[in-house]
Design a protein around this motif. Structure first.
Motif, PDB file in Angstrom:
ATOM      1  N   VAL A 155      71.265  31.991 -31.239  1.00 51.90           N
ATOM      2  CA  VAL A 155      71.025  32.551 -29.917  1.00 51.90           C
ATOM      3  C   VAL A 155      71.233  34.061 -30.000  1.00 51.90           C
ATOM      4  O   VAL A 155      72.203  34.521 -30.597  1.00 51.90           O
ATOM      5  N   ASP A 156      70.348  34.817 -29.407  1.00 47.94           N
ATOM      6  CA  ASP A 156      70.470  36.278 -29.415  1.00 47.94           C
ATOM      7  C   ASP A 156      71.812  36.685 -28.812  1.00 47.94           C
ATOM      8  O   ASP A 156      72.163  36.288 -27.696  1.00 47.94           O
ATOM      9  N   SER A 157      72.600  37.474 -29.544  1.00 46.67           N
ATOM     10  CA  SER A 157      73.908  37.892 -29.054  1.00 46.67           C
ATOM     11  C   SER A 157      73.807  38.779 -27.815  1.00 46.67           C
ATOM     12  O   SER A 157      74.780  38.949 -27.094  1.00 46.67           O
ATOM     13  N   GLY A 158      72.606  39.307 -27.565  1.00 48.02           N
ATOM     14  CA  GLY A 158      72.416  40.054 -26.323  1.00 48.02           C
ATOM     15  C   GLY A 158      72.582  39.168 -25.104  1.00 48.02           C
ATOM     16  O   GLY A 158      73.025  39.617 -24.043  1.00 48.02           O
ATOM     17  N   LEU A 159      72.235  37.868 -25.237  1.00 53.02           N
ATOM     18  CA  LEU A 159      72.449  36.937 -24.131  1.00 53.02           C
ATOM     19  C   LEU A 159      73.940  36.691 -23.901  1.00 53.02           C
ATOM     20  O   LEU A 159      74.381  36.538 -22.767  1.00 53.02           O
ATOM     21  N   ALA A 160      74.693  36.663 -24.994  1.00 53.73           N
ATOM     22  CA  ALA A 160      76.149  36.535 -24.838  1.00 53.73           C
ATOM     23  C   ALA A 160      76.708  37.742 -24.095  1.00 53.73           C
ATOM     24  O   ALA A 160      77.585  37.603 -23.228  1.00 53.73           O
ATOM     25  N   ALA A 161      76.199  38.910 -24.419  1.00 51.15           N
ATOM     26  CA  ALA A 161      76.626  40.127 -23.720  1.00 51.15           C
ATOM     27  C   ALA A 161      76.276  40.038 -22.238  1.00 51.15           C
ATOM     28  O   ALA A 161      77.093  40.382 -21.362  1.00 51.15           O
ATOM     29  N   LYS A 162      75.073  39.561 -21.932  1.00 53.70           N
ATOM     30  CA  LYS A 162      74.678  39.394 -20.530  1.00 53.70           C
ATOM     31  C   LYS A 162      75.564  38.374 -19.820  1.00 53.70           C
ATOM     32  O   LYS A 162      75.875  38.527 -18.637  1.00 53.70           O
ATOM     33  N   GLY A 163      75.943  37.338 -20.552  1.00 54.22           N
ATOM     34  CA  GLY A 163      76.833  36.341 -19.965  1.00 54.22           C
ATOM     35  C   GLY A 163      78.183  36.929 -19.602  1.00 54.22           C
ATOM     36  O   GLY A 163      78.731  36.638 -18.526  1.00 54.22           O
ATOM     37  N   ILE A 164      78.724  37.771 -20.464  1.00 54.80           N
ATOM     38  CA  ILE A 164      80.002  38.427 -20.173  1.00 54.80           C
ATOM     39  C   ILE A 164      79.855  39.356 -18.973  1.00 54.80           C
ATOM     40  O   ILE A 164      80.717  39.391 -18.091  1.00 54.80           O
ATOM     41  N   ASP A 165      78.763  40.093 -18.934  1.00 54.36           N
ATOM     42  CA  ASP A 165      78.518  40.977 -17.787  1.00 54.36           C
ATOM     43  C   ASP A 165      78.435  40.175 -16.484  1.00 54.36           C
ATOM     44  O   ASP A 165      78.947  40.601 -15.441  1.00 54.36           O
ATOM     45  N   ALA A 166      77.780  39.009 -16.537  1.00 55.29           N
ATOM     46  CA  ALA A 166      77.677  38.165 -15.337  1.00 55.29           C
ATOM     47  C   ALA A 166      79.056  37.673 -14.910  1.00 55.29           C
ATOM     48  O   ALA A 166      79.361  37.603 -13.710  1.00 55.29           O
ATOM     49  N   ALA A 167      79.901  37.342 -15.866  1.00 55.99           N
ATOM     50  CA  ALA A 167      81.259  36.893 -15.546  1.00 55.99           C
ATOM     51  C   ALA A 167      82.040  37.995 -14.846  1.00 55.99           C
ATOM     52  O   ALA A 167      82.799  37.735 -13.897  1.00 55.99           O
ATOM     53  N   VAL A 168      81.848  39.222 -15.280  1.00 56.79           N
ATOM     54  CA  VAL A 168      82.510  40.369 -14.637  1.00 56.79           C
ATOM     55  C   VAL A 168      82.036  40.498 -13.197  1.00 56.79           C
ATOM     56  O   VAL A 168      82.840  40.661 -12.267  1.00 56.79           O
ATOM     57  N   ARG A 169      80.735  40.404 -12.984  1.00 56.68           N
ATOM     58  CA  ARG A 169      80.176  40.546 -11.632  1.00 56.68           C
ATOM     59  C   ARG A 169      80.676  39.449 -10.697  1.00 56.68           C
ATOM     60  O   ARG A 169      80.861  39.688  -9.492  1.00 56.68           O
ATOM     61  N   LEU A 170      80.887  38.262 -11.231  1.00 55.32           N
ATOM     62  CA  LEU A 170      81.296  37.127 -10.403  1.00 55.32           C
ATOM     63  C   LEU A 170      82.804  37.050 -10.189  1.00 55.32           C
ATOM     64  O   LEU A 170      83.299  36.092  -9.596  1.00 55.32           O
ATOM     65  N   GLY A 171      83.523  38.043 -10.663  1.00 54.42           N
ATOM     66  CA  GLY A 171      84.946  38.147 -10.344  1.00 54.42           C
ATOM     67  C   GLY A 171      85.870  37.324 -11.210  1.00 54.42           C
ATOM     68  O   GLY A 171      86.947  36.910 -10.757  1.00 54.42           O
ATOM     69  N   ALA A 172      85.517  37.098 -12.464  1.00 53.73           N
ATOM     70  CA  ALA A 172      86.389  36.347 -13.356  1.00 53.73           C
ATOM     71  C   ALA A 172      87.681  37.112 -13.626  1.00 53.73           C
ATOM     72  O   ALA A 172      87.681  38.343 -13.722  1.00 53.73           O
ATOM     73  N   ASP A 173      88.764  36.372 -13.745  1.00 47.00           N
ATOM     74  CA  ASP A 173      90.045  36.946 -14.173  1.00 47.00           C
ATOM     75  C   ASP A 173      90.210  36.837 -15.682  1.00 47.00           C
ATOM     76  O   ASP A 173      90.887  37.665 -16.300  1.00 47.00           O
ATOM     77  N   ILE A 174      89.615  35.793 -16.245  1.00 48.21           N
ATOM     78  CA  ILE A 174      89.690  35.523 -17.684  1.00 48.21           C
ATOM     79  C   ILE A 174      88.308  35.090 -18.137  1.00 48.21           C
ATOM     80  O   ILE A 174      87.609  34.384 -17.418  1.00 48.21           O
TER      81      ILE A 174
END
Length: 409
Positions: A155-174
């Motif tokens: 899987v393109d690691s850029g998608l993993a980066a996008k996933g982390i960015d989405a987690a930040v936007r959605l207010g993740a604590d961890i």
């Protein structure tokens, strides 16, 4: 720019160990992005154990070994949100009902977990209590499902980066990332740095290797980035597993073999092996710590986890096995940490234990003062009476004396 593929780290998804990760060619210049096609057959692995069977089997070994029952007497992760950046989460199991919040799908294939991996990880973190002897590490935490992987590998690691960015936007604590990439992708590094800068704890699997080929694959990401809590795996003998990658700098170790957890079909899986399944134990522990100590920075949470771990167990073990109760309750943690990653020592706001010598002196002073007050009060009553009698002894009548009779009766 180097484009790197990232593999989902799971012993049960394709080969027993995650396969070597290939480097994908960059897209053609200005090529339009197209959404990935939804999988034609979304058939995640079925659970191997029913609720009834799990009840009969009793509490799984990892929960017993780490003594989560004692930890849950203090905190359960209430109010903490953990993003599972993975293959999605399907909350069909009773112990995930109500635990999963609205998440994001950066693959364009729909929210369903077609690999089972993300659902397994989510159950280890936050399966709620009261249904079976199994429960998640933080049973009152909430899961934010972030789907970045619709296939097990490459899987393109850029998608993993996008996933982390989405987690930040959605207010993740961890943020839990149970993936491995052999390349340092600038996009992935930037996403991790942004999450840490925003006060979000990032936990990642150290990665899997195949010991049969005799080759060490080197650093794996995002676990090798500074500030990330990198997790290796142990088996039921408490030994670092042969598949756990020792080349990545490991923070701590946790159970990662024969792990009972939730399955997408509503039953229960037994995740055979993988650092994928060790990482969520640490993410759950981070959730417990954040409930107990809500003002800690990511570096301080990491310091607390590392500083209370139970001893180095050789290559790939980092600071040792996680200790949930100690990580929650320790008064003063002088965590070792990596240079520049650890915060200042943590001091829990609690009353100091009283010194017994000071206590005795204080009680003596208080007793003396009380005695003096009694003497003063007694003197105020007795001295005037003595003066009236000319200081002659007075008659004291007992409670059994009869009244005086007149003389000559």
């Amino acid at each position: 720019m180097r484009w790197t593929a990232v593999a989902v780290v799971a012993g049960c998804l394709a080969p027993l160990y995650a396969a070597p990760v290939a480097h994908a060619a960059p897209p053609a210049a200005k090529a339009p992005r197209t959404a990935a096609k939804a999988p034609q057959n979304c058939q995640p692995p079925a659970g191997v154990m029913s609720e009834k069977q799990l009840v009969q089997n009793g509490q799984p070994w990892a929960q017993q070994f780490l003594n989560f029952g004692a930890a849950h007497e203090r905190v359960t992760g209430r109010g903490v949100k953990v993003a599972v950046v993975d293959s999605g989460v399907t909350p069909a199991n009773k112990q995930l009902a109500g635990q999963v919040l609205k998440g994001a799908d950066v693959t364009g294939t729909g929210a369903a977990d077609c690999l089972g991996h993300g659902t397994w990880v989510a159950g280890i973190i936050a399966a709620k209590q009261g249904v079976t002897p199994f429960a998640g590490v933080a049973p009152d935490a909430k899961i934010i499902p972030i789907k970045f992987a619709a296939q097990a590998q490459n899987v393109d690691s850029g998608l993993a980066a996008k996933g982390i960015d989405a987690a930040v936007r959605l207010g993740a604590d961890i943020i839990n990332v149970s993936t491995q990439s052999l390349g340092d992708d600038p996009r992935l590094r930037k996403s991790v740095e942004n999450a840490l800068a925003r006060g979000i704890v990032v936990v990642a699997a150290a990665g899997n290797i195949d010991p049969k080929n005799g080759k060490m694959p080197g650093l794996m990401y995002p676990s090798a980035y500074p500030g990330v809590i990198s997790v290796g795996a142990v088996d039921q003998n408490r030994q670092v597993s042969a598949f756990s990658n020792p080349s990545t700098p490991v923070s701590v170790i946790a159970p990662g073999k024969d792990i009972v957890t939730t399955a997408p079909d509503g039953n229960y899986a037994v995740a055979e092996q993988g650092t994928s399944f060790a990482a969520p134990f640490v993410s759950g522990l981070a959730a417990l710590i954040e409930e107990a100590h809500p003002n800690l920075t990511p570096a301080q949470v990491r310091q607390r986890i590392e500083g209370t771990a139970e001893g180095n167990k050789g290559a790939g073990s980092g600071h040792g096995m996680i200790n949930p109760v100690e990580a929650i309750t320790a008064v003063n943690v002088q965590g070792p940490g990596q240079q520049g990653a650890a915060g200042p020592p943590v001091r829990i706001a609690m009353a100091d234990r009283p010194d017994p010598t000071t206590r005795k002196v204080a009680l003596g002073i208080a007793g003396g003062a009380l005695g003096a007050a009694v003497l003063v009060a007694a003197g105020g009553l007795l001295i005037p009476a003595g003066r009236r009698r000319g200081w002659r002894p007075g008659y004291v009548r007992s409670t059994g004396d009869a009244p005086d009779e007149p003389s000559g009766a």
